[in-house]
Design a protein around this motif. Structure first.
Motif, short mmCIF file in Angstrom:
data_model
loop_
_atom_site.label_atom_id
_atom_site.label_comp_id
_atom_site.label_asym_id
_atom_site.label_seq_id
_atom_site.Cartn_x
_atom_site.Cartn_y
_atom_site.Cartn_z
N LEU A 193 0.94 -1.18 0.00
CA LEU A 193 -0.08 0.14 0.12
C LEU A 193 0.79 1.15 0.05
O LEU A 193 0.24 2.45 -0.61
CB LEU A 193 -1.01 0.02 1.27
CG LEU A 193 -1.80 1.17 1.48
CD1 LEU A 193 -2.88 1.30 0.23
CD2 LEU A 193 -2.57 1.16 2.60
N GLU A 194 1.94 1.21 0.72
CA GLU A 194 3.00 2.32 0.57
C GLU A 194 3.38 2.64 -0.60
O GLU A 194 3.48 3.99 -0.80
CB GLU A 194 3.98 2.17 1.64
CG GLU A 194 3.81 2.05 3.27
CD GLU A 194 3.17 0.63 3.60
OE1 GLU A 194 2.90 -0.28 2.73
OE2 GLU A 194 2.63 0.50 4.65
N ASP A 251 -9.09 14.24 2.68
CA ASP A 251 -7.66 13.68 2.26
C ASP A 251 -7.18 12.99 3.72
O ASP A 251 -6.44 12.01 3.77
CB ASP A 251 -6.52 14.40 1.76
CG ASP A 251 -6.69 14.88 0.50
OD1 ASP A 251 -7.31 14.19 -0.47
OD2 ASP A 251 -6.33 16.09 -0.05
N ARG A 252 -7.17 13.88 4.84
CA ARG A 252 -6.69 13.33 6.07
C ARG A 252 -7.73 12.13 6.67
O ARG A 252 -7.03 11.04 7.02
CB ARG A 252 -6.75 14.60 7.09
CG ARG A 252 -6.07 15.64 6.76
CD ARG A 252 -6.85 16.73 7.51
NE ARG A 252 -5.87 17.17 8.71
CZ ARG A 252 -5.94 18.36 9.29
NH1 ARG A 252 -6.81 19.04 9.04
NH2 ARG A 252 -5.09 18.51 10.31
N VAL A 253 -9.00 11.89 6.17
CA VAL A 253 -9.79 10.75 6.51
C VAL A 253 -9.31 9.52 5.55
O VAL A 253 -9.24 8.40 6.03
CB VAL A 253 -11.05 11.00 6.41
CG1 VAL A 253 -11.99 9.96 6.63
CG2 VAL A 253 -11.56 12.53 7.23
N LEU A 254 -9.05 9.80 4.46
CA LEU A 254 -8.68 8.73 3.53
C LEU A 254 -7.36 8.42 4.07
O LEU A 254 -7.15 6.97 4.11
CB LEU A 254 -8.47 9.36 2.03
CG LEU A 254 -7.75 8.42 1.03
CD1 LEU A 254 -8.57 7.13 1.14
CD2 LEU A 254 -7.78 8.89 -0.14
N ALA A 255 -6.37 9.04 4.56
CA ALA A 255 -5.19 8.40 5.08
C ALA A 255 -5.47 7.82 6.13
O ALA A 255 -4.57 6.64 6.54
CB ALA A 255 -4.15 9.68 5.40
N LEU A 256 -5.93 7.91 7.03
CA LEU A 256 -6.63 7.26 8.12
C LEU A 256 -7.16 5.81 7.70
O LEU A 256 -6.76 4.82 8.21
CB LEU A 256 -7.63 7.80 9.17
CG LEU A 256 -8.03 7.17 10.32
CD1 LEU A 256 -6.93 6.71 11.34
CD2 LEU A 256 -9.43 7.65 11.04
N GLY A 257 -8.06 5.87 6.49
CA GLY A 257 -8.56 4.85 6.07
C GLY A 257 -7.35 4.06 5.48
O GLY A 257 -7.77 2.65 5.55
N ASP A 263 -7.21 -1.73 1.20
CA ASP A 263 -7.74 -1.50 -0.10
C ASP A 263 -7.73 0.17 -0.67
O ASP A 263 -7.87 0.28 -1.86
CB ASP A 263 -9.41 -1.79 0.09
CG ASP A 263 -10.41 -0.86 0.68
OD1 ASP A 263 -9.66 0.11 1.35
OD2 ASP A 263 -11.34 -0.89 0.96
N GLY A 264 -7.07 0.90 0.10
CA GLY A 264 -6.86 2.52 -0.26
C GLY A 264 -7.92 3.44 -0.75
O GLY A 264 -7.91 4.14 -1.34
N GLU A 265 -9.21 2.81 0.29
CA GLU A 265 -10.52 3.71 -0.28
C GLU A 265 -11.56 3.70 1.04
O GLU A 265 -11.09 2.97 1.82
CB GLU A 265 -11.08 3.14 -1.58
CG GLU A 265 -11.89 2.01 -1.13
CD GLU A 265 -12.64 1.43 -2.34
OE1 GLU A 265 -12.08 1.46 -3.45
OE2 GLU A 265 -13.74 0.70 -2.31
N ILE A 266 -12.07 4.91 0.94
CA ILE A 266 -13.06 5.08 1.92
C ILE A 266 -14.73 5.06 1.20
O ILE A 266 -14.48 5.67 0.23
CB ILE A 266 -12.94 6.01 2.99
CG1 ILE A 266 -12.79 7.49 2.00
CG2 ILE A 266 -11.67 5.82 3.70
CD1 ILE A 266 -12.31 8.66 2.85
N PRO A 280 -16.66 5.30 -3.97
CA PRO A 280 -15.46 5.54 -2.78
C PRO A 280 -14.76 6.36 -3.16
O PRO A 280 -14.20 6.57 -4.56
CB PRO A 280 -15.07 4.10 -2.76
CG PRO A 280 -16.40 3.12 -3.27
CD PRO A 280 -16.79 4.03 -4.39
N MET A 281 -13.95 7.20 -2.45
CA MET A 281 -13.03 8.14 -2.64
C MET A 281 -11.62 6.88 -2.46
O MET A 281 -11.51 6.05 -1.59
CB MET A 281 -12.81 9.07 -1.55
CG MET A 281 -11.52 10.06 -1.74
SD MET A 281 -11.70 11.39 -0.37
CE MET A 281 -10.03 12.26 -0.81
N ASN A 282 -10.76 7.09 -3.35
CA ASN A 282 -9.68 6.12 -3.47
C ASN A 282 -8.34 6.63 -3.80
O ASN A 282 -8.52 8.05 -4.08
CB ASN A 282 -9.68 5.16 -4.10
CG ASN A 282 -10.20 5.50 -5.64
OD1 ASN A 282 -9.48 6.13 -6.30
ND2 ASN A 282 -11.13 4.62 -6.27
#
Length: 444
Positions: A193-194, A251-257, A263-266, A280-282
């Motif tokens: 994922l990184e 963006d900050r919430v996606l980073a937490l997700g 799966d890299g999305e929220i 979803p935002m990915n």
């Protein structure tokens, strides 16, 4: 008011002796994104935090800030007194959003304003360009200890990426197109994922690192959960969307997700008088996600928390149909819901019922009110006096629930807190809920 031609210069002291002024921007016939680059004496971007645009609406020093200007599409507020000494230039740019070239512009302008008074204007049109997809419209620069402005009008064929590269910024390389290969005997390992974040959404790298630190402090470094972002799209939120503050928060919430689920999305839900669930935002759509979904679902009248909560519950727990529960329901993964609003709700009874019914499900509701409530410390991380959100405070202490399944805090603006402080706030009550959820067998 002075009309400027390409290459013309003027001292800013004649416009704003105190160094504080606004830049209004407008374009017709083509959708453009505007940006301001903070550059050193070598003409290169000082660092990524000095690229001011919809996704990052303010420099760390506050010397350049994205604002709304009546009559213009967008604007920047500049205060040269706040700019650090190693910022030697500010470049004001525009790039095509989507398909098209600058030759399709029917007209546009950059104007310099002292208060509401227009002091100078640089006009441009499609006749000035050919296949360019980006323009440096103007440049502010230091000379002999004084700030000056130059009307530039220089085009770039490659769009925003060409601008970023021109100013020395890092542009994520597109994934190479590989020729089809025979299927290997064993399934290849997934790209981490990184690596995916670095490749597809490099602006999230530092956010993911900060989220990691906060989760480690909360003892949740190995925790897994689904993440949902529930956003108020009532009309009063308009300015926050236009300034890019909601995008920045998402963006900050996606980073937490990304830390909770690889799966890299929220999942995202929008609510006003109705509820919408866009894709979803990915990592692939993150940069313009909020702008795109709000264009597809324009701001609405009314605000209904309960209806939004019902839709979220129905999505994650279809058997509930968003209705009443009286016994605990277990699931292998919890759901962390980030619920954002700037106003009260018109369906309080339904909201209370939804929160009570959801207490029998493995779902935690983190409410954030955007207002101007006064803060005072207490036994919890924060409490609020004279709050704009008394009902959200009541929800945080609502009786009749199986477990305490909600947290609440308020901010004056979505970007009020640093990344570290925000992630600490998000983890203030969630770890205790996890323990309660396990005790009541909502989680294994």
């Amino acid at each position: 008011m002075e009309n400027l031609s390409r290459g013309q210069r003027l001292p800013l002291a004649t416009i704003a002796p105190d160094g504080r002024f606004d830049i209004g921007l407008h374009a017709a016939g083509l959708r453009l994104d505007f940006a301001c680059f903070g550059l050193g004496a070598d003409g290169k971007l000082l660092d990524e935090s000095y690229m001011t645009f919809f996704n990052q609406p303010r420099t760390p020093c506050g010397g350049a800030e994205l604002i709304d200007i009546p009559g213009d599409l967008l604007g920047f507020r500049i205060d040269t007194r706040l700019l650090p000494a190693n910022i030697d230039q500010l470049a004001i740019t525009a790039s095509v959003d989507g398909d098209g070239t600058m030759s399709q512009l029917s007209g546009g302008y950059l104007r310099l304003l002292a208060g509401t008074e227009e002091k100078a204007r640089f006009a441009f049109s499609g006749a000035d360009f050919a296949q360019e997809r980006a323009i440096m419209l103007g440049k502010l620069y230091r000379k002999d200890g004084q700030w000056r402005f130059m009307a530039v009008g220089q085009g770039f064929n490659g769009g925003l990426d060409a601008l970023v590269a021109h100013f020395g910024g890092a542009v994520a390389a597109p994934a190479p197109v590989a020729a089809p290969a025979p299927r290997p005997a064993a399934e290849p390992g997934r790209i981490s994922l990184e690596k995916r974040i670095e490749s597809s959404a490099p602006h999230l790298v530092s956010l993911v690192k900060q989220a990691t630190i906060s989760l480690e402090k909360a003892g949740l470094s190995q925790h897994r959960a689904k993440v949902a972002l529930v956003l108020d799209i009532s009309g009063s939120m308009g300015s926050l969307y236009r300034k890019g503050l909601v995008q920045q928060f998402a963006d900050r919430v996606l980073a937490l997700g990304c830390k909770f689920d690889d799966d890299g999305e929220i999942d995202v839900f929008l609510f006003g008088s109705k509820v919408h669930q866009p894709a979803p935002m990915n990592l692939g759509n993150a940069r313009t996600y909020i702008r795109d979904v709000v264009e597809a679902h324009p701001l609405e009248g009314d605000t209904r928390y309960g209806r939004a909560m019902e839709a979220v519950r129905r999505f994650y727990f279809p058997d509930s149909q968003g209705g009443e529960r009286k016994s605990a329901v277990a699931a292998p993964l919890p759901v962390f819901v980030m619920f954002v609003t700037d106003g009260g709700t018109s369906d309080k009874p339904l909201t209370e019922k939804q929160l009570r019914w959801a207490s029998y499900e493995p779902i935690f509701w983190q409410f954030m009110g955007i207002g101007k409530g006064k803060k005072s410390k207490s036994k919890k991380l924060f409490q609020f006096a004279d709050s704009d959100f008394p009902f959200l405070e009541q929800l945080d202490e609502l009786s009749g629930r199986l477990v305490d399944n909600a947290g609440y805090f308020s901010v004056s603006s979505p970007d009020e807190h640093s990344d570290a402080a925000l992630y600490d706030l998000l983890m203030a009550e969630y770890p205790d809920w996890i323990k309660l959820a396990k005790q009541h067998r909502l989680l294994p």
